[in-house]
Design a protein around this motif. Structure first.
Motif, mmCIF file in Angstrom:
data_model
loop_
_atom_site.group_PDB
_atom_site.id
_atom_site.type_symbol
_atom_site.label_atom_id
_atom_site.label_comp_id
_atom_site.label_asym_id
_atom_site.label_seq_id
_atom_site.Cartn_x
_atom_site.Cartn_y
_atom_site.Cartn_z
ATOM 1 N N PRO A 150 0.826 -1.213 0.000
ATOM 2 C CA PRO A 150 0.000 0.000 0.000
ATOM 3 C C PRO A 150 0.859 1.262 0.000
ATOM 4 C CG PRO A 150 -0.752 -1.564 1.657
ATOM 5 C CD PRO A 150 0.575 -2.046 1.188
ATOM 6 N N VAL A 151 0.246 2.347 -0.376
ATOM 7 C CA VAL A 151 0.938 3.635 -0.353
ATOM 8 C C VAL A 151 1.244 4.006 1.089
ATOM 9 C CG1 VAL A 151 0.787 6.067 -0.959
ATOM 10 C CG2 VAL A 151 -0.272 4.346 -2.436
ATOM 11 N N LEU A 152 2.504 4.290 1.368
ATOM 12 C CA LEU A 152 2.917 4.635 2.732
ATOM 13 C C LEU A 152 2.696 6.132 2.963
ATOM 14 C CD1 LEU A 152 6.151 2.439 2.998
ATOM 15 C CD2 LEU A 152 3.837 1.936 3.834
ATOM 16 N N ASN A 153 1.409 6.485 3.148
ATOM 17 C CA ASN A 153 1.026 7.888 3.291
ATOM 18 C C ASN A 153 0.644 8.258 4.717
ATOM 19 O OD1 ASN A 153 -1.360 6.527 3.549
ATOM 20 N ND2 ASN A 153 -2.272 7.318 1.644
ATOM 21 N N GLY A 154 0.942 7.358 5.667
ATOM 22 C CA GLY A 154 0.668 7.653 7.063
ATOM 23 C C GLY A 154 -0.722 7.282 7.520
ATOM 24 N N LYS A 155 -1.538 6.783 6.633
ATOM 25 C CA LYS A 155 -2.899 6.422 7.016
ATOM 26 C C LYS A 155 -2.935 4.965 7.467
ATOM 27 C CE LYS A 155 -4.996 9.742 3.825
ATOM 28 N NZ LYS A 155 -5.906 9.924 2.666
ATOM 29 N N GLY A 156 -2.709 4.760 8.737
ATOM 30 C CA GLY A 156 -2.731 3.431 9.306
ATOM 31 C C GLY A 156 -1.363 2.816 9.470
ATOM 32 N N PHE A 157 -0.348 3.417 8.859
ATOM 33 C CA PHE A 157 1.019 2.922 9.007
ATOM 34 C C PHE A 157 1.973 4.066 8.697
ATOM 35 C CE2 PHE A 157 -0.061 2.531 4.658
ATOM 36 C CZ PHE A 157 -1.134 1.672 4.555
ATOM 37 N N ALA A 158 3.239 3.772 8.517
ATOM 38 C CA ALA A 158 4.247 4.816 8.373
ATOM 39 C C ALA A 158 3.962 5.715 7.172
ATOM 40 C CB ALA A 158 5.628 4.186 8.231
ATOM 41 N N LYS A 159 4.427 6.934 7.304
ATOM 42 C CA LYS A 159 4.386 7.866 6.181
ATOM 43 C C LYS A 159 5.799 8.045 5.660
ATOM 44 C CE LYS A 159 3.133 12.534 4.746
ATOM 45 N NZ LYS A 159 2.545 13.838 5.152
ATOM 46 N N ILE A 160 6.005 7.636 4.418
ATOM 47 C CA ILE A 160 7.332 7.765 3.804
ATOM 48 C C ILE A 160 7.150 8.479 2.476
ATOM 49 C CG2 ILE A 160 9.382 6.564 2.959
ATOM 50 C CD1 ILE A 160 8.733 4.257 4.778
ATOM 51 N N THR A 161 7.636 9.702 2.418
ATOM 52 C CA THR A 161 7.535 10.449 1.171
ATOM 53 C C THR A 161 8.468 9.853 0.132
ATOM 54 O OG1 THR A 161 9.167 12.031 2.008
ATOM 55 C CG2 THR A 161 6.834 12.591 2.306
ATOM 56 N N ASP A 162 8.221 10.143 -1.107
ATOM 57 C CA ASP A 162 8.932 9.509 -2.231
ATOM 58 C C ASP A 162 10.449 9.699 -2.130
ATOM 59 O OD1 ASP A 162 9.111 8.333 -4.968
ATOM 60 O OD2 ASP A 162 9.890 10.338 -5.412
ATOM 61 N N THR A 163 11.187 8.625 -2.379
ATOM 62 C CA THR A 163 12.656 8.679 -2.376
ATOM 63 C C THR A 163 13.268 8.243 -3.696
ATOM 64 O OG1 THR A 163 12.845 6.420 -1.514
ATOM 65 C CG2 THR A 163 12.733 8.209 0.114
ATOM 66 N N ASP A 164 12.448 7.724 -4.618
ATOM 67 C CA ASP A 164 13.010 7.160 -5.858
ATOM 68 C C ASP A 164 12.428 7.772 -7.121
ATOM 69 O OD1 ASP A 164 10.477 6.023 -5.475
ATOM 70 O OD2 ASP A 164 11.019 4.236 -6.637
ATOM 71 N N GLY A 165 11.622 8.825 -6.965
ATOM 72 C CA GLY A 165 11.015 9.419 -8.155
ATOM 73 C C GLY A 165 10.077 8.469 -8.857
ATOM 74 N N GLY A 166 9.601 7.466 -8.139
ATOM 75 C CA GLY A 166 8.684 6.498 -8.742
ATOM 76 C C GLY A 166 9.362 5.442 -9.583
ATOM 77 N N ALA A 167 10.700 5.377 -9.545
ATOM 78 C CA ALA A 167 11.424 4.429 -10.404
ATOM 79 C C ALA A 167 11.080 2.991 -10.079
ATOM 80 C CB ALA A 167 12.927 4.652 -10.261
ATOM 81 N N TYR A 168 10.894 2.679 -8.799
ATOM 82 C CA TYR A 168 10.602 1.303 -8.408
ATOM 83 C C TYR A 168 9.102 1.048 -8.231
ATOM 84 C CZ TYR A 168 15.584 0.924 -7.269
ATOM 85 O OH TYR A 168 16.942 0.907 -7.316
ATOM 86 N N ASP A 169 8.453 1.996 -7.576
ATOM 87 C CA ASP A 169 7.069 1.747 -7.173
ATOM 88 C C ASP A 169 6.036 2.507 -7.994
ATOM 89 O OD1 ASP A 169 7.497 4.319 -6.274
ATOM 90 O OD2 ASP A 169 7.462 3.801 -4.146
ATOM 91 N N GLY A 170 6.471 3.317 -8.952
ATOM 92 C CA GLY A 170 5.531 4.048 -9.789
ATOM 93 C C GLY A 170 4.825 5.179 -9.080
ATOM 94 N N ASP A 171 5.279 5.542 -7.893
ATOM 95 C CA ASP A 171 4.623 6.586 -7.111
ATOM 96 C C ASP A 171 5.650 7.669 -6.799
ATOM 97 O OD1 ASP A 171 3.376 8.180 -5.152
ATOM 98 O OD2 ASP A 171 2.196 6.480 -4.432
ATOM 99 N N SER A 172 5.410 8.854 -7.307
ATOM 100 C CA SER A 172 6.368 9.939 -7.098
ATOM 101 C C SER A 172 5.987 10.822 -5.915
ATOM 102 C CB SER A 172 6.474 10.790 -8.373
ATOM 103 O OG SER A 172 5.199 11.313 -8.728
#
Length: 599
Positions: A150-172
């Motif tokens: 899941p997106v690690l946006n802090g809703k129910g678990f850790a919030k981790i802002t993008d570190t890879d420009g979406g290269a691995y996970d497709g989420d910038s």
């Protein structure tokens, strides 16, 4: 066929206390060596499903909470009858199992003090991705579709802002755990490995991910045969005691024994730690599996290759690339530097080199090919291999060099340049060594054979006749060919033989002369010119008239027999001085003139 779904415990029906009971039950039913979390590390309820942010391999992403079948007299409340489908759960997809075992072997060589068991990787792989969704991987070990948490946006678990420009996970915007071992991008940038030696570090490849997970668990000189280090290693992967107990349950279950099943036929888990968090649980109908495609920000997945290496961001909620910290000591564990490709090589193997033979003047059709392998037998890419020509030979690699250095490719293979045979016949060695290492070299025997001719023919058709005691007026000239083409610089022998059925040297008849002018009936070391033509020296005949045979043979099987005729010497009709002085007086005027009066 669809994956097999076995009966198993669901975390939704039990609490963390049951997880501890599962470990205890396993400990009671199995061989010594079972480990379970200390009492003060266990949670009393399920409130641990949302851990605080902190450094971890997964960013403390959700995980599968299914428990293995139990072998206890009284299964815990909520357990499936008969303790679940034991046979099905013990089956591990073939490629996934191979990746875990190869990672264990590699770490046994590179970090022998870590004592990493492959069953620990299997346990983590089970709770992180259900063994790559039951082994849905291709022949190279890459998942058929990306496995994303899941997106690690802090809703129910850790919030981790993008570190890879979406290269691995497709989420910038935010990070997501990626692949069968669920690495977050920032951790993968620091710990990613190329486990299948294809030149890429792909978190969606089970070989790459398993080796990376092994190195991560072994960080800081941990000894995983020590219970405290084992627990620290698992908690560094996901800082949750519920997670710890779940992994330990599967670890001990797999230690009891497993079997291989075809890829895609592994048991899929269906209960996940975030299923109890309102608003963030798995979408109905997807069995709680990680998302096969990127979601979050709606961006498209990037290529499966390392993204930019970004510095730590204080307070970014777990996006740090620092090594895992030891719980409670506040310090960091810095792992040993990753060994260079050359340092990983344990030996060289022949990668299919055939027989090395060539005719003088030609190039060898076969090329020397070697493979660099680690102690576990895994191929090692990006290793410099030196090929050297050793021995008394004028053979050279293309370009006229006696040595050449080649870097191994993704499959660990290095192929030497073509070798030009030169003109000197004989044997020599091609030796392969790893540059920068003192490992034993790998030798290949090579041989240059003399140039060949498979046919000989006279360039003229005139009969070769000589009178006894004289020299032949014409010299023998032949042309050598090999497979229909002129055979230049081919060695030949010419012999006056006894007969068509006896090829030994004759003792009478025609002969050649050596440098001292003495008669010889065999000439060795003759050689055709560049056009394949051979012209023999002058021939002479002794006083024995008759028909004789000259046989010419070349390297390669070319043979020609030439007929030579020696005729008897003609009588000498010139009068000698003795004959003229003894003539009758009546034969000459003077004699006649001096006749006796009495006559």
């Amino acid at each position: 066929m669809a994956p097999v779904f076995g009966r198993r415990l669901r975390r939704g029906a039990v609490t963390t206390a049951v997880a501890a009971a599962a470990v205890a039950a396993l400990a009671a039913s199995q061989a010594p060596g079972v480990t379970n979390a200390p009492r003060d590390e266990r949670a009393a309820d399920s409130s641990d499903s949302t851990p605080p942010p902190g450094d971890s391999a997964t960013g403390n992403s959700p995980y599968y909470t299914d428990l293995p079948p139990l072998q206890s007299p009284v299964p815990p409340t909520g357990a499936a009858p008969n303790g679940g489908d034991k046979e099905a759960e013990a089956g591990l997809p073939a490629t996934v199992l191979d990746a875990y075992k190869k990672a264990e072997t590699a770490l046994a060589t590179d970090k022998p003090g870590c004592n990493l068991p492959w069953q620990l990787l299997a346990a983590i792989g089970k709770v992180e991705s259900g063994q790559a969704r039951g082994g849905r991987v291709d022949a190279n070990g890459t998942t058929l579709t990306p496995i994303l948490g899941p997106v690690l946006n802090g809703k129910g678990f850790a919030k981790i802002t993008d570190t890879d420009g979406g290269a691995y996970d497709g989420d910038s915007t935010h990070d997501r755990a990626v692949g069968p071992m669920q690495f977050i991008p920032s951790t993968w940038d620091s710990w990613g490995q190329d486990g299948n030696n294809d030149g890429e570090k792909d978190p969606n490849n089970i070989y790459d991910a398993a080796l990376a997970a092994g190195r991560y668990l072994c960080a800081g000189d941990r000894d995983l045969s020590v219970e405290a280090d084992l627990h620290k290693a698992i908690l560094s992967y996901n800082r949750s005691t519920e997670y710890l107990n779940t992994v330990l349950s599967w670890l001990e279950y797999y230690r009891k024994g497993t079997h291989e099943v075809p890829d895609g036929r592994g048991v899929l888990p269906d209960d996940r730690s975030d299923s109890r968090v309102p608003g963030v649980g798995p979408t109905p109908g997807n069995s709680g599996s990680p998302s096969p495609n990127p979601g979050g920000s709606g961006s498209k997945p990037g290529p499966n290759k390392p993204g930019p290496n970004k510095p730590d961001k204080p307070g970014d909620g777990g996006g740090s690339t620092k090594p895992p910290e030891k719980p409670g000591d506040g310090g960091s564990e810095t792992p040993d530097p990753t060994p260079s490709p050359a340092e990983r090589v344990a030996h060289l193997e022949n990668a299919g080199t055939g027989t090395l033979t060539a005719t003088a003047g030609d190039a060898f059709a076969e090329r020397v090919e070697v493979r660099t392998e680690s102690k576990s037998g895994a191929s090692v890419a990006k290793v410099k291999v030196k090929f050297a020509i050793v021995g008394d030979t004028d053979a050279r690699f293309e370009g006229g060099e006696r040595s050449a250095t080649v870097t191994t490719g993704a499959t660990g293979k290095a192929t030497a340049p073509k070798i030009d045979a030169g003109e000197k016949a004989g044997k020599f060695t091609v030796r392969a060594t790893v540059v920068g290492r003192s490992l034993p070299g790998l030798d290949f025997a090579a041989e240059v054979t003399a140039r060949q001719a498979d046919a000989l023919a006279r360039t003229g058709d005139k009969d070769l006749v000589c009178e006894a005691g004289k020299e032949f007026a014409d010299r023998v000239e032949v042309k050598a060919t090999y497979k229909g083409k002129a055979a230049g610089n081919v060695e030949a022998t010419a012999t006056m033989i006894k007969s068509a059925t006896d090829a030994t040297e004759g003792d009478k008849g025609p002969y050649f002369k050596d440098a001292d002018g003495k008669p010889v009936r065999t000439l060795k070391g003759l050689k055709t010119d560049a056009n394949g033509v051979l012209k023999l020296p002058k021939m002479y005949a002794d006083d024995a008239a008759g028909t004789y045979l000259l046989r010419i043979a070349t390297v390669g099987g070319g043979t020609l027999t030439v007929e030579l005729k020696v005729t008897a010497a003609e009588p000498d009709t010139t009068p000698s001085p003795t004959d003229s002085s003894s003539a009758s007086p009546s034969a000459s005027p003077s004699t006649s003139a001096s006749a006796s009066p009495s006559s």
